[in-house]
Design an enzyme around this catalytic site. Sequence first.
Site, PDB file in Angstrom:
ATOM      1  N   GLY A  43       0.993  -1.274  -0.067  1.00  0.00           N
ATOM      2  CA  GLY A  43      -0.022   0.127   0.181  1.00  0.00           C
ATOM      3  C   GLY A  43       0.800   1.037  -0.117  1.00  0.00           C
ATOM      4  O   GLY A  43       0.396   2.325   0.559  1.00  0.00           O
TER       5      GLY A  43
ATOM      6  N   ASN B 136       3.334   6.050 -11.242  1.00  0.00           N
ATOM      7  CA  ASN B 136       2.927   4.795 -11.110  1.00  0.00           C
ATOM      8  C   ASN B 136       1.154   5.230 -11.248  1.00  0.00           C
ATOM      9  O   ASN B 136       0.683   5.812 -10.265  1.00  0.00           O
ATOM     10  CB  ASN B 136       3.072   4.525  -9.524  1.00  0.00           C
TER      11      ASN B 136
ATOM     12  N   CYS C 283      -0.940   0.899  -9.704  1.00  0.00           N
ATOM     13  CA  CYS C 283      -0.882   0.126  -8.584  1.00  0.00           C
ATOM     14  C   CYS C 283      -2.348  -0.574  -7.990  1.00  0.00           C
ATOM     15  O   CYS C 283      -3.191   0.235  -7.513  1.00  0.00           O
ATOM     16  CB  CYS C 283      -0.210   1.023  -7.340  1.00  0.00           C
TER      17      CYS C 283
ATOM     18  N   THR D 223       1.950  -5.314 -11.265  1.00  0.00           N
ATOM     19  CA  THR D 223       1.310  -6.569 -10.790  1.00  0.00           C
ATOM     20  C   THR D 223       0.087  -6.852 -11.191  1.00  0.00           C
ATOM     21  O   THR D 223      -0.851  -5.943 -11.479  1.00  0.00           O
ATOM     22  CB  THR D 223       1.306  -6.657  -9.216  1.00  0.00           C
TER      23      THR D 223
ATOM     24  N   GLY E 150       6.437 -12.066  -9.712  1.00  0.00           N
ATOM     25  CA  GLY E 150       7.227 -13.153  -9.916  1.00  0.00           C
ATOM     26  C   GLY E 150       7.256 -13.900 -11.008  1.00  0.00           C
ATOM     27  O   GLY E 150       6.499 -13.429 -12.031  1.00  0.00           O
TER      28      GLY E 150
ATOM     29  N   GLY F  36       8.637 -10.751 -13.285  1.00  0.00           N
ATOM     30  CA  GLY F  36       9.079 -12.239 -13.143  1.00  0.00           C
ATOM     31  C   GLY F  36      10.423 -12.547 -13.687  1.00  0.00           C
ATOM     32  O   GLY F  36      10.906 -13.503 -14.022  1.00  0.00           O
TER      33      GLY F  36
END
Length: 301
Positions: free
Chosen positions: A72, A127, A130, A193, A217, A244
């Site tokens: 966060g 950004n 998010c 992500t 990842g 990743g």
Amino acid sequence: MVDLSVKLGDIELKNPVLTASGTFGFGTEYADFIDLSRLGGFIVKGTTREPRQGNPYPRMAETPMGMLNAVGLQNKGVEHFCTETWPEIKDAGSEVIVNVSGACIEDYVATAERLSALEGLRTIELNISCPNVKQGGMAFGTTCQGASSVVEAVRKAWPGHLMVKLSPNVTSIAEIAKAVEGAGADSVSLINTLLGMAIDVERRRPFLSTITGGLSGPAVKPVAVRMVWQVAKAVAIPVVGLGGICTAADALEFIMAGATAVQIGTANFLDPTVTIKVIEGLEEYCHRHGVASISELRGII
């Protein structure tokens, strides 16, 4: 000698390896493990107009081939960064990029304006993607109008290189990329992500306090490579690929798909020297294949 240098617009990097925001602290946390000056650059933890405490714990969870996070954007705010953090990292010997987040357009603009006063800071990463904050963040990055509005506003406040971080949680990431390019972005970075969730079946509740969080990842790499390939064909500005990356071969996939540079994120938690290993691996690959410059491999797919 292999030439690993790349250019993001007017910004020349000694090699294409950067670190992803939120996975490398402010650089100093990794200085005991690697020589920061060997990196192409590093992107510091997300910075906001005011200090943020972040989300309640638990806010990280391991998943097969990846991790979920819902930190966060915890940080001490832009004023603390400018007065306390920047003097410690400005002479690190590699490009320092500040990741900027906000809950509204005015937050983004105010943070960018404050950062513009820092001598030596040439690049910010905006950004707009998010998934771990209730306001702002991904809300801007999921529509062309939302993305272009915040980029256009920050473009007026920030005179340097403006990189925009894109969300994969959209229908067409190429359309979003074209929108921010038209609004004044100098480059784009992707992917942030993927929105994910994990449940602790023994406790019968989600692992994260926020229920959902950002998946990163190796599990996301094929999605990220595909999106980088699509965006690189859609825009004329440089593309920075992430998602990743753990090895030089992973980085090469993104470069061959069209990325000018790459960011390494989650892998830093597993091996704090991974960035140096990737740089050395890129050099070894070029030697082995007779490639004089890493740029020769960009976008060959």
